[in-house]
Scaffold this motif. Structure first.
Motif, mmCIF file in Angstrom:
data_model
loop_
_atom_site.group_PDB
_atom_site.id
_atom_site.type_symbol
_atom_site.label_atom_id
_atom_site.label_comp_id
_atom_site.label_asym_id
_atom_site.label_seq_id
_atom_site.Cartn_x
_atom_site.Cartn_y
_atom_site.Cartn_z
ATOM 1 N N ARG A 140 -48.502 -2.499 -94.430
ATOM 2 C CA ARG A 140 -47.528 -2.799 -93.378
ATOM 3 C C ARG A 140 -47.943 -4.023 -92.565
ATOM 4 N NH1 ARG A 140 -43.811 0.795 -91.782
ATOM 5 N NH2 ARG A 140 -42.876 -1.171 -91.037
ATOM 6 N N LEU A 141 -49.262 -4.210 -92.359
ATOM 7 C CA LEU A 141 -49.720 -5.352 -91.571
ATOM 8 C C LEU A 141 -49.968 -6.592 -92.423
ATOM 9 C CD1 LEU A 141 -50.172 -3.032 -89.490
ATOM 10 C CD2 LEU A 141 -52.216 -4.251 -88.745
ATOM 11 N N GLY A 142 -49.992 -6.418 -93.756
ATOM 12 C CA GLY A 142 -50.232 -7.552 -94.634
ATOM 13 C C GLY A 142 -51.631 -8.112 -94.514
ATOM 14 N N ILE A 143 -52.630 -7.238 -94.337
ATOM 15 C CA ILE A 143 -54.019 -7.668 -94.201
ATOM 16 C C ILE A 143 -54.867 -6.882 -95.179
ATOM 17 C CG2 ILE A 143 -53.749 -8.320 -91.769
ATOM 18 C CD1 ILE A 143 -55.040 -5.681 -90.984
ATOM 19 N N PRO A 144 -56.093 -7.358 -95.481
ATOM 20 C CA PRO A 144 -56.960 -6.593 -96.386
ATOM 21 C C PRO A 144 -57.282 -5.216 -95.805
ATOM 22 C CG PRO A 144 -57.782 -8.830 -96.084
ATOM 23 C CD PRO A 144 -56.690 -8.643 -95.076
ATOM 24 N N ALA A 145 -57.522 -4.257 -96.691
ATOM 25 C CA ALA A 145 -57.784 -2.883 -96.245
ATOM 26 C C ALA A 145 -59.010 -2.805 -95.355
ATOM 27 C CB ALA A 145 -57.937 -1.963 -97.452
ATOM 28 N N ASP A 146 -60.058 -3.614 -95.670
ATOM 29 C CA ASP A 146 -61.275 -3.526 -94.862
ATOM 30 C C ASP A 146 -61.127 -4.188 -93.498
ATOM 31 O OD1 ASP A 146 -61.223 -6.161 -95.618
ATOM 32 O OD2 ASP A 146 -63.156 -6.127 -96.672
ATOM 33 N N ALA A 147 -60.000 -4.860 -93.258
ATOM 34 C CA ALA A 147 -59.756 -5.468 -91.950
ATOM 35 C C ALA A 147 -58.879 -4.596 -91.064
ATOM 36 C CB ALA A 147 -59.100 -6.834 -92.123
ATOM 37 N N VAL A 148 -58.411 -3.475 -91.601
ATOM 38 C CA VAL A 148 -57.495 -2.619 -90.851
ATOM 39 C C VAL A 148 -58.243 -1.906 -89.726
ATOM 40 C CG1 VAL A 148 -56.055 -0.550 -90.966
ATOM 41 C CG2 VAL A 148 -55.905 -2.273 -92.758
ATOM 42 N N PRO A 149 -57.768 -1.988 -88.496
ATOM 43 C CA PRO A 149 -58.374 -1.180 -87.427
ATOM 44 C C PRO A 149 -57.891 0.264 -87.546
ATOM 45 C CG PRO A 149 -56.521 -2.432 -86.552
ATOM 46 C CD PRO A 149 -56.644 -2.825 -87.992
ATOM 47 N N MET A 150 -58.826 1.179 -87.759
ATOM 48 C CA MET A 150 -58.446 2.574 -87.922
ATOM 49 C C MET A 150 -58.566 3.313 -86.593
ATOM 50 S SD MET A 150 -57.400 2.952 -90.965
ATOM 51 C CE MET A 150 -57.321 4.731 -91.135
ATOM 52 N N PRO A 151 -57.700 4.293 -86.382
ATOM 53 C CA PRO A 151 -57.722 5.016 -85.108
ATOM 54 C C PRO A 151 -59.019 5.787 -84.909
ATOM 55 C CG PRO A 151 -55.702 5.472 -86.350
ATOM 56 C CD PRO A 151 -56.631 4.773 -87.272
ATOM 57 N N ALA A 152 -59.316 6.058 -83.633
ATOM 58 C CA ALA A 152 -60.426 6.955 -83.303
ATOM 59 C C ALA A 152 -60.024 8.401 -83.528
ATOM 60 C CB ALA A 152 -60.843 6.741 -81.854
ATOM 61 N N THR A 153 -58.746 8.699 -83.378
ATOM 62 C CA THR A 153 -58.251 10.030 -83.723
ATOM 63 C C THR A 153 -58.259 10.177 -85.235
ATOM 64 O OG1 THR A 153 -56.068 9.037 -83.364
ATOM 65 C CG2 THR A 153 -56.872 10.536 -81.673
ATOM 66 N N PRO A 154 -58.406 11.388 -85.765
ATOM 67 C CA PRO A 154 -58.600 11.550 -87.205
ATOM 68 C C PRO A 154 -57.352 11.227 -88.014
ATOM 69 C CG PRO A 154 -58.408 13.674 -86.126
ATOM 70 C CD PRO A 154 -58.483 12.662 -85.031
ATOM 71 N N THR A 155 -57.562 10.813 -89.236
ATOM 72 C CA THR A 155 -56.476 10.573 -90.190
ATOM 73 C C THR A 155 -56.792 11.292 -91.487
ATOM 74 O OG1 THR A 155 -57.500 8.556 -91.061
ATOM 75 C CG2 THR A 155 -55.990 8.301 -89.195
ATOM 76 N N VAL A 156 -55.748 11.671 -92.192
ATOM 77 C CA VAL A 156 -55.889 12.368 -93.470
ATOM 78 C C VAL A 156 -54.851 11.800 -94.430
ATOM 79 C CG1 VAL A 156 -55.511 14.574 -94.660
ATOM 80 C CG2 VAL A 156 -56.847 14.513 -92.556
ATOM 81 N N GLY A 157 -55.219 11.641 -95.681
ATOM 82 C CA GLY A 157 -54.276 11.277 -96.725
ATOM 83 C C GLY A 157 -54.117 12.419 -97.703
#
Length: 985
Positions: A140-157
């Motif tokens: 969605r942001l059009g950036i590399p995956a390792d550049a994505v800022p991930m939330p401090a709240t948990p995420t699950v896939g």
């Protein structure tokens, strides 16, 4: 896409079905056993021993005398005989007893997954692909995956999750299953620590939102859904967080997770330094309902611009701006509020659009140019009328439900000042008046403490002094102690305000409360063992439960939970990079020990071992606290200034240490800088921690109160060794302390680590709380949690190998913490949590060698301990209370305060004094034997006293006088024995 179905049986159903059919089952498994048989038979388990050592008892449980396990259920028997896991064993037994009707099917990745927030966030590993949230944001942001800022709240896939349309017609019937699709789940929280989750169904590999087709009304199905709500409590205002909301003074809130991610990307420097946090309100209603954290001083609403004119909508909604201003009118008196509209006037634009078209700098510049919110007269009047209307009263009634009572009438009304308070009906003359007694409080549910003999409690909610909700869990037993003083103290601490006898009215209401909703809870994190035969489950410090089915899972008491922002932050991958940097730094083995220590307690407590640990000692700035941070970051944020952190200063009372130990059950307890603790108190703390249970206390009715209990791994740090600390403060160092908390001297480690490496290690402060739960999840997925006996045997074998082939029992016991480190480290590597390049064995051997060479280890040898005690006693008193025998000018030998005398040949000390000087080690050894073989000459000096003398090449004449009784039969005049104590010539 639909996954292959998985067969399963509910454990409770299976247990009921096999009752009374145990003989039938074991016969079907090929075990020849007759009902009522008493004699043992040969063990049917593969690779077990032998003759006449197995039987089925009267309760239908197998007893194998060639193993340490006490009894086996028929499920265990089936698993061992046919090599099945627990789920397959239950199915096999159901087939044997003809109860195939109890066998159910669920999709391995899609259907069968409960959609409430807690169930989604703890979905089993086989359903998950936790790379999806990052991949989706990257797309969605059009950036590399390792550049994505991930939330401090948990995420699950989730690889696949069922999507359902609402029931047709008027809502009756079952939801309509549309299909199973990949799904990302985003944990939400609020300032009160309440949690929820939001779902976004995504395309394959996270490449955009899922295409779900058209609903019956011809519109496209929405790929975004809230998690299923449990209970009646509103979840509005709960947000996804980037950064540390508990510390940062500036909040930027946006509408939508993707939009907030673009804002977080633009403001990453402020997030990383703790100056700001970003919140995703999911939609405009979420922004309106959002309540900033207490530490927040400034809020900028990054609002969507909804000004586009459409044929179907000639009048723009301006919904984003409307939400920003409604937030402003509600909060501008407590925080500085500003808002920034995305894009150009007349457009329909959000900040994600700005990011994708004009770049991250445009997002940053636009938000920094936000307009300060100033309420209009119309907004002030509208808000006043809204507040004065029934909305607030209805909200208070719903959020703070008062218990129904027979002998007292309570209700919510406005006070003269306009506040909504609890009022009590009081008879005044012939009239009944409603008198204000307390600020809002209520009872949400009754509690059943599953780990405390099913004792009952209540979940109470109270409005704090800032207008926020505070949940409290209380024992009903506390109502009977000292007029419920504990409960009243908790309510006041939570912000309850009262008038008149309001506190007693509140207690009366709580005593009478009988809510219908019941919640099973546990008091502490760590492993918990349910019904006999059931697998253990694990409770994380933030309340996440790993292991049982959702419908069987208890909760962690809200009193024991750590806050969401302290519990989780960043990503596991970033944590692993930081740990790899620490553990591959040259000559920094203590950091490897720290990284491993975070995984010891789940192994230790699963095996039923006593609490133990290590102490890192050495000069300051050697990285001792960094090692502790590495350990704690597996479970929580490691910060001494954070109350909920598992890293705490040692500046605490013994009672506080008990509470800290209980909170760290099954995880890790790190206490920094033991210099704050008195040495005598430290000795008591060591024994208390190792016991695993707090001090017994009595209540006002002379009944024993429930004590704190724990099973954890302890990590101390200090500039001195534990032995030096205890002795230096007048305590006595004992072997029992050394084997429980062995000391590791870090002298000689690398103190010149590259600054770039140190900066990378420091990122564990932002990436924390993922590794510990992931380790436990991997253990359960691999079935390791059912192998406690085998793990325990491996630890014992490792301890003997570390201590050495000829080591005695004390040295083997002292090696136990090192064996736990070795086992936990290797297991964490095998399960993919710790980087494979870490040399666990080398680090553990280094740590053992440092302990073996330390003064702490001397306590394991009573003879050497007695010698050191004698040496210290003489050295401390030489020239002060041990005087020369040379007469003074008056011809007299000093007698005042004298403990002994010396001349050119020997030292003369009364027997009782020297026995006292040797310390408690006298009880374990024969003094004469202990002092032999080092060149002393014993000479008789009266019937009950003698002296020993020795003149070394370099050293002052030092000797000791001891009674013949103390030496026993080993004493012979003119016999060579003794100890060289050293000194000046």
């Amino acid at each position: 896409m639909t996954a292959e179905p998985t067969r399963y049986v509910r454990t409770k159903d299976a247990q009921q079905a096999v009752e009374g059919h145990e003989v039938e089952i074991v016969n079907a498994l090929g075990i020849h056993w007759r009902a009522g048989q008493k004699e043992h038979i040969d063990c049917p388990y593969p690779n077990h021993g032998g003759a006449k050592d197995w039987r089925l008892n009267s309760k239908g449980r197998g007893i194998c005398t060639c193993t340490e396990r006490k009894t086996d259920s028929v499920f265990d028997i089936a698993g061992k005989v046919e090599g099945l896991d627990f789920e397959a064993s239950k199915i096999r037994c159901m087939e044997i007893v003809g109860r195939a009707d109890l066998i159910r099917e669920k999709s391995g990745a899609g259907g069968g997954q409960a959609t409430d927030a807690d169930s989604l966030m703890r979905a089993p590993a086989e359903r998950r692909d936790d790379s999806l949230p990052r991949a989706y944001l990257a797309h969605r942001l059009g950036i590399p995956a390792d550049a994505v800022p991930m939330p401090a709240t948990p995420t699950v896939g989730l690889r696949a999750l069922g999507y359902f349309d609402p029931p047709k017609g008027k809502g009756t019937g079952k939801p309509v299953h549309v299909g199973d699709y990949p799904c990302t789940v985003w944990g939400q929280t609020d300032a009160e620590g309440r949690r929820h989750a939001h779902r976004i169904y995504v395309a394959s590999s996270g490449a955009g939102k899922a295409e779900l087709g058209l609903a019956d009304n011809g519109t496209a199905r929405d790929p975004k859904k809230s998690a299923k709500r449990t209970g009646e409590e509103s979840t509005a205002g709960r947000v996804v967080i980037w950064g540390d909301a508990r510390r940062a003074a500036w909040c930027i809130i946006a509408e939508g997770i993707e939009t907030a991610a673009s804002v977080a990307y633009a403001f990453r420097p402020e997030i990383e330094t703790g100056a700001a946090y970003v919140a995703a309100g999911v939609n405009a209603n979420g922004i309106e309902a959002f309540v900033p954290w207490p530490e927040t001083k400034r809020v900028t609403v990054a609002a969507d611009r909804d000004e586009a004119v459409k044929i179907s909508r000639p009048n723009p909604t301006r919904r984003g701006e409307q939400a920003a201003r409604r937030f402003g009118i509600r909060h501008h008196e407590t925080v500085a509020v500003a808002y920034a509209l995305a894009g150009e006037p007349g457009s329909a634009t959000d900040w994600l659009d700005v990011h994708n078209v004009r770049g991250s700098e445009a997002v940053r510049a636009g938000i920094l140019a936000a307009m300060t919110y100033a309420p209009t007269v119309e907004e002030i009047e509208e808000e006043r009328s809204r507040s004065d209307a029934q909305d607030e009263l209805q909200r208070v009634v719903a959020d703070y439900p008062l218990p129904a009572m027979e002998g007292m009438t309570l209700g919510y009304q406005r006070t003269k000042s306009g506040r909504v308070w609890v009022h009590q009906a009081v008879k005044v003359g012939d009239d009944v008046q409603m008198v204000p007694v307390a600020s809002p409080f209520g009872v949400l549910a009754r509690l059943r403490f599953a780990d405390d003999d099913d004792a009952y409690g209540l979940r109470i909610v109270a409005q704090d002094m800032g207008g926020r909700r505070r949940n409290l869990d209380v024992d009903r037993a506390t109502f009977a102690r000292q007029a419920a003083a504990e409960t009243r103290a908790m309510l006041y601490a939570a912000g309850l305000r009262t008038e008149g006898d309001g506190e007693h009215v509140a207690v009366k209401a709580l005593k009478a409360a009988d809510p219908q909703r019941e919640i099973a809870v546990v008091r502490r994190p760590g492993w918990h063992f349910g019904e006999e035969g059931a697998d253990p489950f694990f409770v994380c410090p933030d309340g996440q439960i790993i292991g049982p089915k959702a419908e069987d899972a208890p909760e962690l008491s809200v009193n024991a939970r750590i806050g969401a922002s302290v519990a989780r932050g960043g990503t596991l991958e970033a944590w692993q990079k930081a740990v790899a940097a620490a553990c591959t730094a040259p000559r920094c083995e203590h950091w490897i020990i720290g990284a491993i220590a975070g995984f010891c307690a789940p192994v230790l407590s699963l095996c039923g071992l006593d609490t133990c640990g290590i102490n890192l000692s050495g000069m300051t700035s050697g990285g001792k606290t960094t090692a502790q941070r590495l350990a704690v970051s597996a479970w929580s944020r490691a910060a001494l200034d954070v109350r909920d952190s598992l890293l705490q200063s040692a500046r605490a009372t013994a009672n506080a240490v008990e509470l800290m130990a209980a909170r760290s059950n099954g995880t890790v307890l790190a206490m920094d800088e033991l210099g704050h603790v008195n040495g005598k108190e430290l000795g008591r703390i060591i024994y208390s921690l190792a016991s695993g249970v707090g001090k017994g206390r009595m209540n006002g009715d002379a009944q024993r109160r429930t004590s704190y209990t724990w099973s954890t791994f302890v990590m101390f740090s200090a500039e001195k060794s534990l032995e030096e600390k205890v002795r230096g403060d007048g305590g006595e160092w004992a072997g029992g302390m050394a084997v429980r908390i062995p000391d590791i001297d870090i002298s000689g480690i690398n103190r010149a680590v590259d600054q770039g490496v140190l900066d990378l290690i420091a990122t564990v402060d932002r990436n924390h709380g993922h590794a510990g739960p992931a380790f436990v999840e991997a253990m359960i997925a691999a079935g390791t949690h059912r192998q406690a006996r085998e793990i325990r045997q491996g630890i014992d074998t490792s301890a003997r190998a570390i201590a050495g082939r000829d080591a005695d029992g004390k040295h083997v016991r002292a090696a136990l913490p090192f064996a736990i480190l070795n086992t936990a480290g290797r297991l964490a590597q095998r399960l993919g949590i710790l980087p494979a390049e870490i040399d666990v064995a080398r680090a553990v051997q280094w740590a053992w060698a440092r302990f073996a060479d330390s003064s702490d280890a001397v306590a394991l040898d009573p003879e050497q301990q007695a010698t050191m005690n004698l040496r210290a006693w003489i050295a401390e008193r030489w020239g002060s209370s041990i005087h020369p025998t040379v007469p003074d000018d008056n011809g007299r030998v000093s007698m005042r305060d004298a403990l002994g005398w010396y001349d050119d040949e020997a030292v003369y000390i009364p027997a009782q004094r020297i026995i006292e000087a040797a310390g408690k080690s006298l009880k374990e050894i024969e003094i004469g034997r202990a002092l032999k073989a080092q060149g002393f000459i014993a000479k008789s000096h009266g019937p009950d006293c003698f002296y020993v003398s020795y003149v070394p090449k370099v050293g002052k004449l030092k000797a000791y006088a001891l009674s013949r009784k103390a030496f026993g039969r080993s004493l012979e005049a003119e016999t060579s024995f003794g100890v060289y104590l050293g000194g000046r010539a």
